[in-house]
Design a protein around this motif. Structure first.
Motif, PDB file in Angstrom:
ATOM      1  N   LYS A   1      69.764 -12.196  37.309  1.00 11.32           N
ATOM      2  CA  LYS A   1      69.120 -13.284  38.050  1.00 11.32           C
ATOM      3  C   LYS A   1      69.404 -14.638  37.423  1.00 11.32           C
ATOM      4  CE  LYS A   1      64.558 -15.001  39.475  1.00 11.32           C
ATOM      5  NZ  LYS A   1      63.096 -14.719  39.456  1.00 11.32           N
ATOM      6  N   ASN A   2      69.354 -14.714  36.085  1.00 15.11           N
ATOM      7  CA  ASN A   2      69.449 -16.008  35.415  1.00 15.11           C
ATOM      8  C   ASN A   2      70.872 -16.417  35.055  1.00 15.11           C
ATOM      9  OD1 ASN A   2      66.543 -17.091  34.710  1.00 15.11           O
ATOM     10  ND2 ASN A   2      66.468 -14.871  34.434  1.00 15.11           N
ATOM     11  N   PHE A   3      71.746 -15.433  34.841  1.00 16.69           N
ATOM     12  CA  PHE A   3      73.101 -15.750  34.394  1.00 16.69           C
ATOM     13  C   PHE A   3      74.191 -15.254  35.338  1.00 16.69           C
ATOM     14  CE2 PHE A   3      70.677 -15.050  30.334  1.00 16.69           C
ATOM     15  CZ  PHE A   3      70.438 -16.390  30.091  1.00 16.69           C
ATOM     16  N   GLY A   4      73.924 -14.185  36.059  1.00 13.43           N
ATOM     17  CA  GLY A   4      74.928 -13.622  36.951  1.00 13.43           C
ATOM     18  C   GLY A   4      75.869 -12.664  36.267  1.00 13.43           C
ATOM     19  N   SER A   5      76.287 -13.000  35.048  1.00 15.65           N
ATOM     20  CA  SER A   5      77.156 -12.126  34.267  1.00 15.65           C
ATOM     21  C   SER A   5      76.786 -12.276  32.797  1.00 15.65           C
ATOM     22  CB  SER A   5      78.633 -12.468  34.484  1.00 15.65           C
ATOM     23  OG  SER A   5      78.908 -13.781  34.024  1.00 15.65           O
ATOM     24  N   VAL A   6      77.341 -11.409  31.963  1.00 16.02           N
ATOM     25  CA  VAL A   6      77.050 -11.438  30.526  1.00 16.02           C
ATOM     26  C   VAL A   6      78.361 -11.342  29.760  1.00 16.02           C
ATOM     27  CG1 VAL A   6      76.041 -10.140  28.601  1.00 16.02           C
ATOM     28  CG2 VAL A   6      74.727 -10.486  30.690  1.00 16.02           C
ATOM     29  N   TYR A   7      78.495 -12.142  28.719  1.00 12.44           N
ATOM     30  CA  TYR A   7      79.681 -12.095  27.868  1.00 12.44           C
ATOM     31  C   TYR A   7      79.452 -11.255  26.615  1.00 12.44           C
ATOM     32  CZ  TYR A   7      83.151 -13.522  24.414  1.00 12.44           C
ATOM     33  OH  TYR A   7      84.114 -13.511  23.438  1.00 12.44           O
ATOM     34  N   GLY A   8      78.335 -11.490  25.907  1.00 15.68           N
ATOM     35  CA  GLY A   8      78.143 -10.837  24.612  1.00 15.68           C
ATOM     36  C   GLY A   8      76.798 -10.178  24.456  1.00 15.68           C
ATOM     37  N   LEU A   9      76.782  -9.115  23.660  1.00 17.50           N
ATOM     38  CA  LEU A   9      75.555  -8.396  23.321  1.00 17.50           C
ATOM     39  C   LEU A   9      75.575  -8.046  21.846  1.00 17.50           C
ATOM     40  CD1 LEU A   9      72.981  -6.650  23.866  1.00 17.50           C
ATOM     41  CD2 LEU A   9      74.540  -4.773  24.430  1.00 17.50           C
ATOM     42  N   VAL A  10      74.507  -8.393  21.141  1.00 13.02           N
ATOM     43  CA  VAL A  10      74.303  -7.985  19.758  1.00 13.02           C
ATOM     44  C   VAL A  10      73.092  -7.063  19.736  1.00 13.02           C
ATOM     45  CG1 VAL A  10      73.858  -8.709  17.381  1.00 13.02           C
ATOM     46  CG2 VAL A  10      75.238 -10.162  18.890  1.00 13.02           C
TER      47      VAL A  10
END
Length: 216
Positions: free
Chosen positions: A25-34
């Motif tokens: 909802k807020n970003f549409g996509s994600v680049y990184g996860l820690v």
């Protein structure tokens, strides 16, 4: 830059779904996860620990990490590229009286290798890091457990770590930044030491990824 926060429990499937929906909802996509959530769990001889608490440790440290990656994978694929950093440490060998922690962290090593090989085809590069002996709340929990549960030698070693200040958490942060950056593009399936590995000078990352170097 803007910072957003969302409270989630890594051991709950509903919270992983909540994280996915919130990011979509807020970003549409994600680049990184820690994925850095972790606990020691019950400390002491395996035969004496509460097994429900033993299982909870696996649920948070190992399954929680896998669940979070699984939840956000679709958004990373939508992005066209991604980075995943898992937190290991303590999973590379025997560590008496810490069976749930060591078992879960050993699983992180294998998870990083397997997901790294699988997701690299989607330009999603998965690696793990070992931060070293950093003074955190986990160390305080260990000291509170006492030498009878921890073991005399390891307890005394941990007291010295507390007194000496331990390893700098900034070293782990620097490795996270490397693994999140374009400098690490093509590197996957490795568990790197924030203290010992000269990762800034790595060459030919795709070939390094296919080797058994930095795997245990």
């Amino acid at each position: 830059e803007r910072v957003f926060t969302l409270v989630c429990d890594a051991s709950r499937a509903d919270d992983a779904k909540k994280l996915y929906e919130w990011c979509a909802k807020n970003f549409g996509s994600v680049y990184g996860l820690v994925a850095a959530a972790g606990i020691y769990g019950p400390i002491g001889p395996f035969a004496d620990v509460n097994f429900e608490e033993w299982e909870k440790t696996i649920s948070i440290n190992l399954i929680g990490s896998a669940r979070t990656v699984h939840a956000l994978c679709p958004l990373m694929k939508k992005n066209g590229e991604g980075r995943v950093v898992l937190f290991s440490g303590g999973g590379q060998g025997a560590m008496a009286n810490f069976s749930p922690y060591v078992t879960s962290k050993g699983g992180i090593w294998r998870l990083a290798e397997t997901l790294g090989a699988e997701l690299s085809a989607d330009n999603i590069y998965v690696n793990a890091l070992a931060p070293g002996a950093v003074n955190t709340k986990l160390l305080d929990e260990l000291l509170s457990a006492g030498p009878s549960k921890v073991g005399k030698d390891f307890f005394e070693k941990s007291i010295k770590q507390k007194e000496n200040g331990g390893e700098s958490p900034e070293k782990a942060a620097q490795l996270v930044m490397y693994l999140m950056s374009s400098r690490s593009k093509g590197l996957y399936g490795k568990t790197l030491s924030a203290i010992w590995d000269d990762y800034e000078n790595f060459k030919n990352l795709p070939e390094l990824s296919k080797s058994d170097v930095y795997c245990v």
